[in-house]
Write a protein that holds these residues in place. Structure first.
Motif, PDB file in Angstrom:
ATOM      1  N   VAL A  91      -6.552  59.272  16.839  1.00  0.00           N
ATOM      2  CA  VAL A  91      -6.355  60.622  17.286  1.00  0.00           C
ATOM      3  C   VAL A  91      -7.503  61.441  16.034  1.00  0.00           C
ATOM      4  O   VAL A  91      -7.392  61.517  14.983  1.00  0.00           O
ATOM      5  CB  VAL A  91      -5.075  61.230  16.527  1.00  0.00           C
ATOM      6  N   PRO A  92      -8.404  62.102  16.787  1.00  0.00           N
ATOM      7  CA  PRO A  92      -9.310  62.875  16.303  1.00  0.00           C
ATOM      8  C   PRO A  92      -8.795  64.026  15.197  1.00  0.00           C
ATOM      9  O   PRO A  92      -7.678  64.728  15.876  1.00  0.00           O
ATOM     10  CB  PRO A  92     -10.152  63.495  17.391  1.00  0.00           C
ATOM     11  N   GLU A  93      -9.387  64.328  14.274  1.00  0.00           N
ATOM     12  CA  GLU A  93      -9.138  65.450  13.431  1.00  0.00           C
ATOM     13  C   GLU A  93      -9.334  66.546  14.275  1.00  0.00           C
ATOM     14  O   GLU A  93     -10.524  67.047  14.603  1.00  0.00           O
ATOM     15  CB  GLU A  93      -9.551  65.210  12.034  1.00  0.00           C
ATOM     16  N   GLY A  94      -8.703  67.796  14.093  1.00  0.00           N
ATOM     17  CA  GLY A  94      -9.012  68.838  14.919  1.00  0.00           C
ATOM     18  C   GLY A  94      -7.810  69.230  16.011  1.00  0.00           C
ATOM     19  O   GLY A  94      -6.741  68.984  15.795  1.00  0.00           O
ATOM     20  N   THR A 151      -1.171  61.318   9.480  1.00  0.00           N
ATOM     21  CA  THR A 151      -1.558  60.581   8.453  1.00  0.00           C
ATOM     22  C   THR A 151      -3.031  60.795   8.291  1.00  0.00           C
ATOM     23  O   THR A 151      -3.686  59.873   7.409  1.00  0.00           O
ATOM     24  CB  THR A 151      -1.325  59.091   8.577  1.00  0.00           C
ATOM     25  N   SER A 152      -3.531  61.932   8.173  1.00  0.00           N
ATOM     26  CA  SER A 152      -5.019  62.189   7.782  1.00  0.00           C
ATOM     27  C   SER A 152      -4.846  63.714   7.389  1.00  0.00           C
ATOM     28  O   SER A 152      -4.317  64.680   7.988  1.00  0.00           O
ATOM     29  CB  SER A 152      -5.871  62.015   8.927  1.00  0.00           C
ATOM     30  N   PHE A 153      -6.063  64.090   6.321  1.00  0.00           N
ATOM     31  CA  PHE A 153      -6.180  65.358   5.829  1.00  0.00           C
ATOM     32  C   PHE A 153      -6.548  66.369   6.966  1.00  0.00           C
ATOM     33  O   PHE A 153      -5.862  67.339   6.908  1.00  0.00           O
ATOM     34  CB  PHE A 153      -7.254  65.357   4.709  1.00  0.00           C
ATOM     35  N   GLY A 154      -7.608  65.874   8.143  1.00  0.00           N
ATOM     36  CA  GLY A 154      -7.730  66.944   9.015  1.00  0.00           C
ATOM     37  C   GLY A 154      -6.648  67.318   9.828  1.00  0.00           C
ATOM     38  O   GLY A 154      -7.143  68.170  10.908  1.00  0.00           O
ATOM     39  N   PHE A 155      -5.343  66.767   9.894  1.00  0.00           N
ATOM     40  CA  PHE A 155      -4.462  67.041  10.783  1.00  0.00           C
ATOM     41  C   PHE A 155      -3.624  68.375  10.174  1.00  0.00           C
ATOM     42  O   PHE A 155      -2.512  68.587  10.707  1.00  0.00           O
ATOM     43  CB  PHE A 155      -3.394  65.971  10.749  1.00  0.00           C
ATOM     44  N   MET A 156      -4.124  68.845   9.045  1.00  0.00           N
ATOM     45  CA  MET A 156      -3.317  69.808   8.209  1.00  0.00           C
ATOM     46  C   MET A 156      -2.712  71.044   9.251  1.00  0.00           C
ATOM     47  O   MET A 156      -1.718  71.368   9.435  1.00  0.00           O
ATOM     48  CB  MET A 156      -3.826  70.258   6.986  1.00  0.00           C
ATOM     49  N   GLU A 157      -4.114  71.671   9.269  1.00  0.00           N
ATOM     50  CA  GLU A 157      -3.927  72.925  10.273  1.00  0.00           C
ATOM     51  C   GLU A 157      -3.215  72.841  11.496  1.00  0.00           C
ATOM     52  O   GLU A 157      -2.365  73.549  12.076  1.00  0.00           O
ATOM     53  CB  GLU A 157      -5.274  73.768  10.428  1.00  0.00           C
TER      54      GLU A 157
END
Length: 385
Positions: A93-96, A117-123
């Motif tokens: 799954v791409p971040e964003g 499970t990735s930092f870029g999933f936060m927002e």
């Protein structure tokens, strides 16, 4: 005796016999007591529906590293809870914005606990959680929470430090190489910790870094590893998700470490050890809390102490003094008595960032944007203190 008394006695005997007969007849005619009917068995309580738990990963589950480690922990959840849970996952799954779409889609499928499970999933996860209050969200490596979103992380810098101890003992050139993913504090902290560990055996060690600006990109990782070896590095470390760095070291006759999971099989001759993450303890604890109605928001950061971090599968040629130091570090981290980030520590410009005997707290560790002494160059976008 006269006939009269005889007749009286006969009459009395006849009356007594008749009375006895009447009594006997009365007993025979009484209805038998009716046995009580057995009570109907209470219906068995309805079995609750299984908890639906979903995971979405930034890379493929076959990456041999980060996403592979998370998916192993998902399988451990299934084994622990059996038919009380149903799990599923979405990989790569791409971040964003796409992460938000995936999170919402998983919720629409009835999942009540969702791990990203990735930092870029936060927002993206924050946005989804704000609208889906009946779903509990768990975000790996982030720092923002809400009433139904909490964060969790592993102290990967502990694994990086332990790998550094071995690297410092094994390097012949005194030059180490690191393939970095994305220049966020987590990754910078790992590079620095690796270098600090190596300095125990080789205070003059140099660490070169090549950034690929991606979490999982085997071609770029291979290219970066090749450049580091050509630049003099004889021991490689990585903060990327595939085994490409270890494979490159194998093909070029150098040494390297596995990352996130045991990567021995990808480069058995090059492999010095693997800094692994075991997410299973945290995932099992979290699912249990949801099943028991005890889940609350917050933040967790687990390491060697909680059984989440280890350095495994050491190469046979690692010297005994390095093994003993590694055992000492593991025992101290387990007990909370060994501190990796303890002053004096300076950045690579010579400026002190942690005074003598001071121990860094989690706030300090979460804001590292500079290289320590021994690491060459400057963090992209970072600032020296």
């Amino acid at each position: 005796m006269t006939d009269h008394p005889k007749r009286s006695m006969l009459k009395l005997a006849a009356l007594a016999a008749a009375a006895s007969a009447l009594v006997a007849c009365g007993k025979k005619d009484e209805p038998a007591p009716v046995a009580a009917a057995p009570e109907a068995a209470a219906p068995a309580p309805a079995k609750p529906d299984p908890l639906k738990v979903a995971f979405f990963y930034v890379g493929p589950v076959g990456d041999g590293g980060w996403s592979f480690a998370h998916d192993n922990a998902r399988k451990a959840v299934e084994k622990e809870f059996g038919d009380r849970v149903v799990t599923s996952f979405v990989e790569s799954v791409p971040e964003g914005a796409d992460a938000e779409r995936v999170a919402r889609d998983l919720a629409s499928q009835g999942n009540k606990l969702i791990f990203g499970t990735s930092f870029g999933f936060m927002e993206p996860m924050l946005k989804a959680a704000a609208d889906l209050k009946d779903v509990k969200f768990e975000h790996a490596t982030g720092y923002k929470t809400s009433e139904n979103l909490r964060t969790y992380d592993s102290r990967t810098y502990e694994g990086a430090y332990m790998a550094g101890v071995i690297a410092g003992a094994m390097t012949k050139t005194g030059t180490l190489g690191v393939v970095g993913s994305v220049p966020i504090p987590e990754v910078v902290r790992n590079i620095n910790s690796f270098t600090l560990g190596a300095q125990f055996f080789n205070p003059k060690v140099k660490t070169k870094v090549v950034w690929v600006n991606d979490w999982h990109n085997p071609p770029k990782e291979t290219e970066a590893a090749t450049a580091l070896i050509n630049g003099g590095a004889d021991v490689l470390f990585q903060n990327t998700d595939s085994p490409a760095v270890l494979k490159t070291a194998e093909s070029m006759g150098k040494r390297a470490f596995g990352w996130d999971s045991d990567m021995t099989a990808y480069g058995p001759k090059a492999h010095l050890g693997s800094a692994i993450i075991d997410w299973a303890p945290y995932y099992i604890k979290t699912v249990g809390e949801v099943l028991d109605g005890k889940w609350t928001t917050g933040q967790s950061w687990w390491g060697v102490k909680e059984g989440a971090i280890d350095l495994v599968s050491l190469a046979a040629d690692v010297p005994e003094d390095a093994r003993k130091k590694l055992d000492e570090v593991k025992a101290g981290l387990k007990a909370g008595t060994y501190h990796i980030w303890k002053g004096p520590i300076s950045d690579n410009t010579g400026k002190e960032v942690l005074p003598a005997d001071a121990v860094a707290d989690d706030k300090f560790l979460g804001a590292i944007t500079y290289y320590v002494k021994g690491v060459e160059g400057k963090v992209p976008g970072g600032e020296q203190k």
